[in-house]
Write an enzyme that holds these catalytic residues in place. Structure first.
Site, PDB file in Angstrom:
ATOM      1  N   THR A   7       0.843  -1.193   0.000  1.00  0.00           N
ATOM      2  CA  THR A   7       0.000   0.000   0.000  1.00  0.00           C
ATOM      3  C   THR A   7       0.882   1.249   0.000  1.00  0.00           C
ATOM      4  O   THR A   7       2.006   1.249   0.505  1.00  0.00           O
ATOM      5  CB  THR A   7      -0.945   0.027   1.214  1.00  0.00           C
ATOM      6  OG1 THR A   7      -0.199   0.253   2.419  1.00  0.00           O
ATOM      7  CG2 THR A   7      -1.726  -1.280   1.339  1.00  0.00           C
ATOM      8  N   GLY A   8       0.346   2.310  -0.595  1.00  0.00           N
ATOM      9  CA  GLY A   8       1.098   3.557  -0.648  1.00  0.00           C
ATOM     10  C   GLY A   8       2.412   3.403  -1.383  1.00  0.00           C
ATOM     11  O   GLY A   8       3.448   3.924  -0.952  1.00  0.00           O
ATOM     12  N   GLY A  12       8.116   7.192  -2.459  1.00  0.00           N
ATOM     13  CA  GLY A  12       8.739   7.022  -1.166  1.00  0.00           C
ATOM     14  C   GLY A  12       9.145   5.597  -0.858  1.00  0.00           C
ATOM     15  O   GLY A  12       9.525   4.812  -1.738  1.00  0.00           O
ATOM     16  N   TYR A 163      -0.629  11.445  15.053  1.00  0.00           N
ATOM     17  CA  TYR A 163       0.292  10.582  14.314  1.00  0.00           C
ATOM     18  C   TYR A 163       0.943   9.551  15.229  1.00  0.00           C
ATOM     19  O   TYR A 163       1.031   8.362  14.891  1.00  0.00           O
ATOM     20  CB  TYR A 163       1.361  11.442  13.637  1.00  0.00           C
ATOM     21  CG  TYR A 163       2.293  10.667  12.754  1.00  0.00           C
ATOM     22  CD1 TYR A 163       1.830   9.991  11.621  1.00  0.00           C
ATOM     23  CD2 TYR A 163       3.658  10.609  13.036  1.00  0.00           C
ATOM     24  CE1 TYR A 163       2.689   9.274  10.807  1.00  0.00           C
ATOM     25  CE2 TYR A 163       4.526   9.905  12.220  1.00  0.00           C
ATOM     26  CZ  TYR A 163       4.043   9.233  11.107  1.00  0.00           C
ATOM     27  OH  TYR A 163       4.899   8.528  10.307  1.00  0.00           O
TER      28      TYR A 163
END
Length: 292
Positions: A7-8, A12, A163
């Site tokens: 995922t993502g 990055g 976060y």
């Protein structure tokens, strides 16, 4: 061929993880929100490794309808999934925002979205011979606190409070999954300090400070992906473990066992988080479903 979902993974650490898994011969499903970014990431990997096989899937972890749709497509296309890397996340959202389902955005994306996705993909994971789930946390998880009366931070919202709590939840989830799922390796990691792009919501002064910290103590995105890749591929990576860079402050260096946040070691905290996550997402884990 082994199937890996990251995922993502359009940029990055997620992209580096996906590209390296493709280089190693896995069929990699690149999961992300934006179709154009998915296409570009897949094209980059194919150009770098012409023999690789990659596919893409639209996934918005801040929308449980999207999570269910993505998981449904995966279960049709890939009845066996060998590896799930729960990598995507948001960081330091300046004001309290909500997901499509009404959850606080940071907790909803980083933890609840991945909790739901993992549970929905469980039949395919348990059908694989040696499945792994790698969940990416952050060093700030040690400062996190899970307030079960205020998980959505309806009061007292602060960007880094949200976060750190979500990243603590990532570790607690990974450890509890390891305890509950026989035959599935569930591993938590954090990447140390690196310029990954997740800091895009951070305010100007804080971003300036973060850039200086990365320059002094951090490492490249490629190096920051090493804990994820170690947990995903190394035969010595242990279920229920937490890996991070071994250098000063766990900011850089080769992967090594890391100190687990105290709250994530507490079975009662992990059980409360699991129960709350099932209730909020409507996803229950069928851990008796392992194929023979």
């Amino acid at each position: 061929m082994k199937i890996a979902i990251v995922t993502g993974s359009t940029g990055g650490i997620g992209y580096v993880t996906a590209a390296e898994l493709a280089r190693l011969g896995r069929h990699v499903v690149i999961a992300g929100r934006r179709p154009e970014a998915l296409r570009a990431a897949a094209a980059r990997i194919r150009a770098a490794y012409p023999y690789s096989t990659v596919s893409t899937g639209e996934l918005d972890l801040a929308d449980l309808t999207s999570v269910r749709a993505f998981a449904g497509r995966i279960l049709v296309d890939h009845p066996r999934v060998d590896l799930l890397v729960n990598n995507a996340g948001v960081m330091a959202v300046p004001e309290r925002r909500l997901t499509a389902d009404g959850f606080e955005l940071t907790f909803g994306t980083n933890h609840l979205g991945h909790f739901a996705l993992t549970g929905l993909l469980l039949p395919a994971l348990l059908a694989a011979d040696a499945p792994r789930v790698v969940t990416v946390s952050a060093v700030i998880a040690r400062r996190g606190r899970l307030d079960f009366e205020n998980l959505d931070l309806r009061t007292g919202y602060r960007p880094m409070r949200a976060y750190s709590a979500a990243k603590l939840a990532n570790v607690a989830f990974a450890l509890e999954l390891a305890a509950r799922a026989d035959g599935l390796r569930s591993i938590a990691v954090h990447p140390g300090t690196a310029p990954t792009g997740i800091q895009r919501h951070v305010s100007g002064p804080l971003r300036f400070l973060a850039d200086r910290v990365v320059a002094l103590l951090g490492q490249s995105v490629e190096d920051a992906a090493r804990p994820s890749l170690f947990a995903a591929t190394d035969p010595t990576a242990s279920s229920g473990a937490y890996y991070a860079p071994r250098g000063f402050g766990e900011g850089r260096g080769l992967p090594a066992p890391a100190r687990i946040p105290a709250a994530a070691q507490d079975p009662s905290t992990r059980t409360r988080l699991w129960t709350a996550s099932e209730r909020l997402t409507g996803v229950s884990y069928d851990l008796a479903a392992r194929a023979g």
